[in-house]
Scaffold this active site. Structure first.
Site, short mmCIF file in Angstrom:
data_model
loop_
_atom_site.label_atom_id
_atom_site.label_comp_id
_atom_site.label_asym_id
_atom_site.label_seq_id
_atom_site.Cartn_x
_atom_site.Cartn_y
_atom_site.Cartn_z
N HIS A 92 0.59 1.44 -13.20
CA HIS A 92 1.32 0.25 -13.67
C HIS A 92 2.81 0.60 -13.75
O HIS A 92 3.17 1.66 -14.27
CB HIS A 92 0.79 -0.18 -15.05
CG HIS A 92 1.47 -1.39 -15.57
ND1 HIS A 92 1.21 -2.65 -15.09
CD2 HIS A 92 2.45 -1.54 -16.50
CE1 HIS A 92 1.98 -3.53 -15.71
NE2 HIS A 92 2.73 -2.88 -16.58
N MET B 53 -4.10 -6.89 -7.39
CA MET B 53 -3.48 -7.91 -8.23
C MET B 53 -4.46 -8.80 -8.99
O MET B 53 -4.11 -9.88 -9.42
CB MET B 53 -2.54 -8.78 -7.38
CG MET B 53 -1.40 -8.00 -6.74
SD MET B 53 -0.44 -7.04 -7.94
CE MET B 53 0.39 -8.38 -8.81
N ARG B 54 -5.69 -8.33 -9.15
CA ARG B 54 -6.68 -9.12 -9.91
C ARG B 54 -7.26 -8.29 -11.04
O ARG B 54 -7.38 -7.07 -10.94
CB ARG B 54 -7.80 -9.61 -8.99
CG ARG B 54 -7.31 -10.66 -8.01
CD ARG B 54 -8.35 -10.97 -6.98
NE ARG B 54 -7.76 -11.72 -5.89
CZ ARG B 54 -7.74 -13.05 -5.80
NH1 ARG B 54 -8.31 -13.79 -6.72
NH2 ARG B 54 -7.15 -13.64 -4.78
N ASN C 159 -5.67 3.13 -12.57
CA ASN C 159 -4.65 2.17 -12.11
C ASN C 159 -3.28 2.78 -12.32
O ASN C 159 -3.10 3.64 -13.18
CB ASN C 159 -4.76 0.86 -12.92
CG ASN C 159 -3.78 -0.19 -12.44
OD1 ASN C 159 -3.58 -0.36 -11.24
ND2 ASN C 159 -3.15 -0.89 -13.36
N LYS D 147 -8.68 -13.32 -10.84
CA LYS D 147 -9.85 -12.43 -10.86
C LYS D 147 -10.67 -12.71 -9.60
O LYS D 147 -10.43 -13.70 -8.91
CB LYS D 147 -10.70 -12.68 -12.11
CG LYS D 147 -11.22 -14.10 -12.19
CD LYS D 147 -12.10 -14.32 -13.40
CE LYS D 147 -12.64 -15.74 -13.42
NZ LYS D 147 -13.52 -16.03 -14.54
N GLY E 142 0.78 -1.23 0.00
CA GLY E 142 0.00 0.00 0.00
C GLY E 142 0.81 1.28 0.00
O GLY E 142 0.31 2.31 0.44
N SER E 143 2.03 1.24 -0.55
CA SER E 143 2.82 2.47 -0.52
C SER E 143 2.20 3.56 -1.40
O SER E 143 2.30 4.75 -1.08
CB SER E 143 4.27 2.21 -0.91
OG SER E 143 4.38 1.86 -2.26
N ASN E 144 1.56 3.16 -2.49
CA ASN E 144 0.88 4.18 -3.32
C ASN E 144 -0.33 4.75 -2.60
O ASN E 144 -0.59 5.95 -2.68
CB ASN E 144 0.48 3.58 -4.67
CG ASN E 144 1.64 3.57 -5.65
OD1 ASN E 144 2.02 4.61 -6.18
ND2 ASN E 144 2.23 2.40 -5.84
#
Ligand code: GRF
Length: 193
Positions: free
Chosen positions: A111, A92-93, A109, A65, A12-14
């Protein structure tokens, strides 16, 4: 002020960078709920530290998913929290229809590559293995593909001689923590316009 929900699977650093910008009054929007498919994800503890409601949603039997039921539950929680948009921060899904249709054009998102290069998992490792001179990160809208949606912004970093996947990822993350709050603020400004 626009409200957003956060989905994350990891440390969770972002999310922390976003929450700190919100706390200092520079984000222009408010994180109101954090959801994770991983019960022990650091992002849930971080959210609680910021006094933001945080929930684990059991993802169901698939690895890449969520089950349709799990995704429907996520939509329910996001709607209940009255969010205007959704931010993926290390989730991660792959996102499927229930969520995509509930928030069309309103899921962001980040990336860890200069998209369209190196879609998918461990993009920083892909960059080191490909021997490219430059890597970076991209904030984009989420669509039904994997890392294929409209690009909102990018930041680049050099790949240095001797870089490992880990050292490159650390350098990319420094840029992520600056880029994501900036892009989220711009997105929220456009929603308000
Ligand atoms: C980041 O590198 C992001 O680009 C990718 O997953 C990682 C999440 O890291 N989508 P964190 O959980 O925000 O620290």
């Amino acid at each position: 002020m626009p409200r957003f929900g956060v989905l994350g699977s990891g440390k969770g650093s972002n999310f922390r960078a976003l929450a700190e910008a919100w706390r200092t009054g520079t984000l222009g929007c408010e994180p109101v709920i954090v959801l994770s498919d991983n019960e022990s994800a650091g992002i849930l503890d971080l959210a609680r530290g910021f006094e933001i409601p945080a929930h684990f949603v059991p993802p169901g039997p698939f690895r890449t998913k969520m089950s349709p039921e799990a995704e429907t539950e996520i939509v329910r929680l996001l709607r209940e929290a009255k969010v205007n948009f959704v931010v993926l921060a290390g989730f991660m899904r792959v996102i499927k229809e229930p969520l995509l249709m509930a928030f069309p054009g309103r899921i962001l998102n980040i990336h860890p590559s200069l998209l369209p290069a190196f879609r998918g998992l461990e993009a920083w490792r892909q960059a080191v293995e490909a021997g490219v001179p430059e890597a970076g990160c991209t904030v984009h809208l989420v669509d039904a593909g994997v890392d294929t949606g409209k690009i909102l912004g990018q930041a680049s970093v050099p790949v240095l001689p001797g870089d490992t996947a880990e050292t490159l990822h650390a350098r990319i993350q420094v840029e992520e923590h600056e880029l994501y709050p900036r892009m989220v603020r711009e997105f929220a400004e456009e929603l308000r316009a």
